[in-house]
Scaffold this motif. Sequence first.
Motif, PDB file in Angstrom:
ATOM      1  N   GLU A 312       0.834  -1.202   0.000  1.00 14.27           N
ATOM      2  CA  GLU A 312       0.000   0.000   0.000  1.00 14.27           C
ATOM      3  C   GLU A 312       0.872   1.257   0.000  1.00 14.27           C
ATOM      4  O   GLU A 312       0.551   2.254  -0.651  1.00 14.27           O
ATOM      5  N   LYS A 313       1.997   1.187   0.716  1.00 10.46           N
ATOM      6  CA  LYS A 313       2.934   2.321   0.737  1.00 10.46           C
ATOM      7  C   LYS A 313       3.518   2.575  -0.652  1.00 10.46           C
ATOM      8  O   LYS A 313       3.740   3.719  -1.048  1.00 10.46           O
ATOM      9  N   ILE A 314       3.752   1.471  -1.398  1.00  7.51           N
ATOM     10  CA  ILE A 314       4.291   1.612  -2.761  1.00  7.51           C
ATOM     11  C   ILE A 314       3.296   2.375  -3.644  1.00  7.51           C
ATOM     12  O   ILE A 314       3.668   3.300  -4.374  1.00  7.51           O
ATOM     13  N   VAL A 315       2.035   1.980  -3.559  1.00  6.35           N
ATOM     14  CA  VAL A 315       1.000   2.642  -4.364  1.00  6.35           C
ATOM     15  C   VAL A 315       0.828   4.096  -3.910  1.00  6.35           C
ATOM     16  O   VAL A 315       0.752   5.014  -4.733  1.00  6.35           O
ATOM     17  N   TYR A 316       0.808   4.314  -2.600  1.00  8.31           N
ATOM     18  CA  TYR A 316       0.646   5.671  -2.061  1.00  8.31           C
ATOM     19  C   TYR A 316       1.775   6.587  -2.529  1.00  8.31           C
ATOM     20  O   TYR A 316       1.553   7.758  -2.857  1.00  8.31           O
ATOM     21  N   SER A 317       2.995   6.024  -2.581  1.00  5.17           N
ATOM     22  CA  SER A 317       4.161   6.830  -2.983  1.00  5.17           C
ATOM     23  C   SER A 317       4.095   7.247  -4.454  1.00  5.17           C
ATOM     24  O   SER A 317       4.763   8.202  -4.865  1.00  5.17           O
ATOM     25  N   CYS A 318       3.302   6.528  -5.249  1.00  8.07           N
ATOM     26  CA  CYS A 318       3.146   6.873  -6.670  1.00  8.07           C
ATOM     27  C   CYS A 318       2.231   8.088  -6.864  1.00  8.07           C
ATOM     28  O   CYS A 318       2.246   8.714  -7.925  1.00  8.07           O
ATOM     29  N   LEU A 319       1.443   8.393  -5.829  1.00  6.89           N
ATOM     30  CA  LEU A 319       0.442   9.446  -5.958  1.00  6.89           C
ATOM     31  C   LEU A 319       0.932  10.774  -5.391  1.00  6.89           C
ATOM     32  O   LEU A 319       1.856  10.820  -4.584  1.00  6.89           O
ATOM     33  N   SER A 320       0.286  11.842  -5.824  1.00  6.41           N
ATOM     34  CA  SER A 320       0.578  13.182  -5.309  1.00  6.41           C
ATOM     35  C   SER A 320      -0.735  13.945  -5.323  1.00  6.41           C
ATOM     36  O   SER A 320      -1.812  13.348  -5.404  1.00  6.41           O
ATOM     37  N   ASP A 328      -1.589   4.730 -15.337  1.00 11.60           N
ATOM     38  CA  ASP A 328      -0.280   5.323 -15.049  1.00 11.60           C
ATOM     39  C   ASP A 328       0.246   4.857 -13.693  1.00 11.60           C
ATOM     40  O   ASP A 328       1.457   4.684 -13.506  1.00 11.60           O
ATOM     41  N   ILE A 329      -0.673   4.662 -12.733  1.00 10.03           N
ATOM     42  CA  ILE A 329      -0.263   4.120 -11.425  1.00 10.03           C
ATOM     43  C   ILE A 329       0.261   2.692 -11.611  1.00 10.03           C
ATOM     44  O   ILE A 329       1.257   2.292 -11.003  1.00 10.03           O
ATOM     45  N   HIS A 330      -0.408   1.948 -12.477  1.00  9.02           N
ATOM     46  CA  HIS A 330       0.001   0.571 -12.797  1.00  9.02           C
ATOM     47  C   HIS A 330       1.423   0.558 -13.368  1.00  9.02           C
ATOM     48  O   HIS A 330       2.269  -0.253 -12.962  1.00  9.02           O
ATOM     49  N   ILE A 331       1.692   1.497 -14.276  1.00  8.67           N
ATOM     50  CA  ILE A 331       3.028   1.557 -14.895  1.00  8.67           C
ATOM     51  C   ILE A 331       4.089   1.940 -13.860  1.00  8.67           C
ATOM     52  O   ILE A 331       5.176   1.354 -13.814  1.00  8.67           O
ATOM     53  N   LYS A 332       3.781   2.924 -13.017  1.00  9.49           N
ATOM     54  CA  LYS A 332       4.748   3.388 -12.023  1.00  9.49           C
ATOM     55  C   LYS A 332       5.015   2.347 -10.941  1.00  9.49           C
ATOM     56  O   LYS A 332       6.151   2.199 -10.468  1.00  9.49           O
ATOM     57  N   SER A 333       3.970   1.636 -10.529  1.00 10.79           N
ATOM     58  CA  SER A 333       4.116   0.691  -9.412  1.00 10.79           C
ATOM     59  C   SER A 333       4.478  -0.723  -9.854  1.00 10.79           C
ATOM     60  O   SER A 333       4.968  -1.518  -9.053  1.00 10.79           O
ATOM     61  N   ASN A 334       4.209  -1.023 -11.143  1.00 10.13           N
ATOM     62  CA  ASN A 334       4.445  -2.366 -11.675  1.00 10.13           C
ATOM     63  C   ASN A 334       3.605  -3.416 -10.952  1.00 10.13           C
ATOM     64  O   ASN A 334       3.996  -4.590 -10.840  1.00 10.13           O
ATOM     65  N   GLU A 339      -4.976  -6.389  -9.051  1.00  9.24           N
ATOM     66  CA  GLU A 339      -4.515  -6.249  -7.665  1.00  9.24           C
ATOM     67  C   GLU A 339      -4.461  -4.769  -7.274  1.00  9.24           C
ATOM     68  O   GLU A 339      -4.789  -4.396  -6.148  1.00  9.24           O
ATOM     69  N   LEU A 340      -4.057  -3.925  -8.221  1.00  9.16           N
ATOM     70  CA  LEU A 340      -3.945  -2.493  -7.971  1.00  9.16           C
ATOM     71  C   LEU A 340      -5.302  -1.893  -7.609  1.00  9.16           C
ATOM     72  O   LEU A 340      -5.410  -1.064  -6.701  1.00  9.16           O
ATOM     73  N   GLY A 341      -6.351  -2.324  -8.315  1.00  9.32           N
ATOM     74  CA  GLY A 341      -7.692  -1.808  -8.032  1.00  9.32           C
ATOM     75  C   GLY A 341      -8.110  -2.096  -6.599  1.00  9.32           C
ATOM     76  O   GLY A 341      -8.700  -1.240  -5.927  1.00  9.32           O
ATOM     77  N   LEU A 342      -7.772  -3.276  -6.109  1.00  8.57           N
ATOM     78  CA  LEU A 342      -8.108  -3.656  -4.738  1.00  8.57           C
ATOM     79  C   LEU A 342      -7.330  -2.805  -3.728  1.00  8.57           C
ATOM     80  O   LEU A 342      -7.877  -2.329  -2.728  1.00  8.57           O
ATOM     81  N   ILE A 343      -6.048  -2.568  -4.002  1.00  9.29           N
ATOM     82  CA  ILE A 343      -5.202  -1.761  -3.106  1.00  9.29           C
ATOM     83  C   ILE A 343      -5.706  -0.318  -3.055  1.00  9.29           C
ATOM     84  O   ILE A 343      -5.770   0.290  -1.981  1.00  9.29           O
TER      85      ILE A 343
END
Length: 365
Positions: A312-320, A328-334, A339-343
């Motif tokens: 969750e921290k990885i996904v949060y760090s992708c955002l601003s 784009d979040i998918h590309i940045k977080s890989n 799974e990303l939608g659930l997070i």
Amino acid sequence: MGSVMEKEHYWLWLNNIKGIGLKKIKYLLNYFDEPKYIWEATDELSEVKGLREIDRKAIIQSRNKDKIIEYYNRIKKSNINFYSIDDDLYPDNLKNIYDYPYGIYVKGDIKDDSPIIAVVGARRCTEYGREVAKLFGRELAKMGIIIISGMARGIDTAAHIGALEGGGRTYAVLGSGVNICYPKENYKLMDDISHKGALISEFPVNQIPKPGNFPLRNRIISGISDGVLVIEAAGKSGSLITADQALEQGKDVYSIPGRITDKLSEGTNNLIKMGAKMVTNIDDILDEISVSFTKEKQKNSENITLGLAEIEKIVYSCLSLEPLFIDDIHIKSNIPIDELGLILTKLELKGVIKQLPNKYFIRKL
């Protein structure tokens, strides 16, 4: 009725004579010194420069003691106070501006010596601007600073909400009577402000908002404040008028910088060019107004990621605060899109991010 006219009754009367505005009240007070003497005057009214015959008639015909006292008592029963320039509760800062109102209506409590920062900006703001206004409103309120704004849509509303979320106090200066909600959707916010701050207006009770009222309202926002923070403003806007008035009043002006290609950054960037202090965090303002504060008070905002799982921290760090599309979040977080939608859903439920239309996401500060 055997009621006696008191000092505030005379002031209330003077501020409600039809056709007698600030300029004519000034002429009258320069000649008579006190409203009571204006009430008692007859032939002397003809000697006041700047008054027409119609003005003199309006003054004389408006002298209805019972009506004035009844009006004063009625607004008091509605928890609305009228403070004249002679009242101890009239804001000291406001007395120092050139064209101060001779009386203000207040619903709420303005008995507070805390620093006051105005937060103003575009009505049609971006989501980024809205979140920044909430952030600054909230964090400044946590430091004991009162947030003042105009309760307009956009930046104003967000700043008030932020201050309330921070457990602080906020003042709304209205372009209508303090019992009239504008815009209508801010009814609950208006009620909250009246209980956790104050609604302020120079316009009488029941006065509906008019376009000409808002520039007048802006000088009171800047006048009561110790400084003005502008968040998103076009090249020509009411927010810049407020900033100009603040400069004329000798107040500090702060500005949030923006991208040079954004129309709503044109005004704020120009303010910085002209000498406004560029602000990127609340310390930039706190340093200027010498408010003592501790890092302990800021730990809630600094430790927002505590309790989040590593992914969750990885996904949060992708955002601003800039909206980011899910792809784009998918590309940045890989992280796989399913799974990303659930997070993202979990982060939203935890209150640390916000989903915008069309699957865009931003941090919720």
